[in-house]
Write a protein that holds these residues in place. Structure first.
Motif, PDB file in Angstrom:
ATOM      1  N   GLU A  94      35.494  33.654  50.947  1.00  0.00           N
ATOM      2  CA  GLU A  94      36.838  33.085  50.927  1.00  0.00           C
ATOM      3  C   GLU A  94      37.404  33.011  49.510  1.00  0.00           C
ATOM      4  O   GLU A  94      38.613  33.005  49.308  1.00  0.00           O
ATOM      5  CB  GLU A  94      36.828  31.673  51.537  1.00  0.00           C
ATOM      6  CG  GLU A  94      36.762  31.661  53.046  1.00  0.00           C
ATOM      7  CD  GLU A  94      38.030  32.230  53.683  1.00  0.00           C
ATOM      8  OE1 GLU A  94      39.134  31.895  53.217  1.00  0.00           O
ATOM      9  OE2 GLU A  94      37.897  33.006  54.642  1.00  0.00           O
ATOM     10  N   ARG A 139      44.297  38.814  53.533  1.00  0.00           N
ATOM     11  CA  ARG A 139      43.131  37.928  53.503  1.00  0.00           C
ATOM     12  C   ARG A 139      42.029  38.435  54.431  1.00  0.00           C
ATOM     13  O   ARG A 139      42.281  38.843  55.570  1.00  0.00           O
ATOM     14  CB  ARG A 139      43.564  36.529  53.928  1.00  0.00           C
ATOM     15  CG  ARG A 139      42.491  35.470  53.815  1.00  0.00           C
ATOM     16  CD  ARG A 139      43.082  34.116  54.093  1.00  0.00           C
ATOM     17  NE  ARG A 139      42.178  33.030  53.781  1.00  0.00           N
ATOM     18  CZ  ARG A 139      42.566  31.758  53.677  1.00  0.00           C
ATOM     19  NH1 ARG A 139      43.845  31.435  53.847  1.00  0.00           N
ATOM     20  NH2 ARG A 139      41.684  30.826  53.378  1.00  0.00           N
ATOM     21  N   ASN A 140      40.805  38.450  53.916  1.00  0.00           N
ATOM     22  CA  ASN A 140      39.599  38.893  54.633  1.00  0.00           C
ATOM     23  C   ASN A 140      39.586  40.380  54.953  1.00  0.00           C
ATOM     24  O   ASN A 140      38.696  40.858  55.650  1.00  0.00           O
ATOM     25  CB  ASN A 140      39.410  38.101  55.940  1.00  0.00           C
ATOM     26  CG  ASN A 140      39.186  36.630  55.699  1.00  0.00           C
ATOM     27  OD1 ASN A 140      38.531  36.253  54.730  1.00  0.00           O
ATOM     28  ND2 ASN A 140      39.735  35.784  56.559  1.00  0.00           N
TER      29      ASN A 140
END
Length: 222
Positions: A187, A213-214
């Motif tokens: 994260e 994100r990710n």
């Protein structure tokens, strides 16, 4: 860690790939110099193991092109020749180490481990992509103006700039920048990408970090 193995002898390539994978490396296998360059256009690696004698493009010519492209990934050359001139030619072309065939597998692994441990020493202290210059020693990034970076921000931007226009997964970024930080998880990548995006905007950089994100991220020119 991720390795590129360029070896045209397919039985040897399979054997080396199996041993290196068992040792804990992720391995991409190329069978000539042209294919090796094609892998490098799309992917980043912690080290390259490359045979000198290969079809289509030999290891020396491939290595010259790697260095001309500004790629400072450490390279271990494999050669069946024992002549000192061959070793000097490889080192002059930008090789970081060499190993003469036949060799012991343990020695190959030891050489690769040594190169990857010293990975940071191979990268230049100043990087430039587009209008952006990164000074890794001063931890400062400059375009129309300058701004200071934290240590992890510096390492992250350095990784992006060394691999500009390449798609880097969250996992790959985390493994490279936070590999020795047991207190962090994946994260943290999105958080630091956000920090860098803000700082690049603040200096009016002509670069952006694309991605979600990710997922995967790519440093691109605007």
């Amino acid at each position: 860690m991720k390795l590129l193995l360029a070896e045209d002898e397919k039985d040897l390539s399979r054997a080396l790939s199996a041993v290196l994978t068992h040792t804990g490396y992720e391995v991409d296998a190329a069978f000539d110099g042209v294919e090796a360059l094609e892998f490098l256009e799309k992917n980043d690696y912690d080290a390259i193991v490359m045979d000198i004698m290969m079809p289509r493009m030999d290891g020396i010519e491939a290595l010259k092109r790697i260095r001309e492209n500004g790629d400072f990934t450490p390279v271990l050359l494999l050669t069946a020749k024992a002549e000192i001139d061959d070793r000097v030619t490889g080192l002059d072309a930008g090789a970081d180490d060499y190993l003469t065939k036949p060799f012991a597998i343990k020695e190959l692994i030891a050489r690769v481990k040594s190169m990857t441990r010293r990975h940071d020493s191979y990268a230049p202290k100043s990087l430039k992509v587009g209008s952006v210059t990164l000074d890794t020693e001063r931890q400062e990034v400059t375009s129309e103006n300058s701004i200071s970076l934290a240590l992890k921000e510096t390492k992250l931007l350095e990784f992006f700039m060394l691999n500009a226009e390449k798609e880097l997964s969250t996992e790959r970024i985390f493994d490279h920048v936070w590999k020795n930080d047991d207190s962090a998880d994946a994260e943290v990548v999105y958080m630091y990408v956000s920090f860098l995006r803000s700082k690049l905007q603040s200096i009016n950089a002509d670069l952006e970090i694309a991605g979600e994100r990710n997922g995967s991220y790519t440093l691109k020119k605007l």
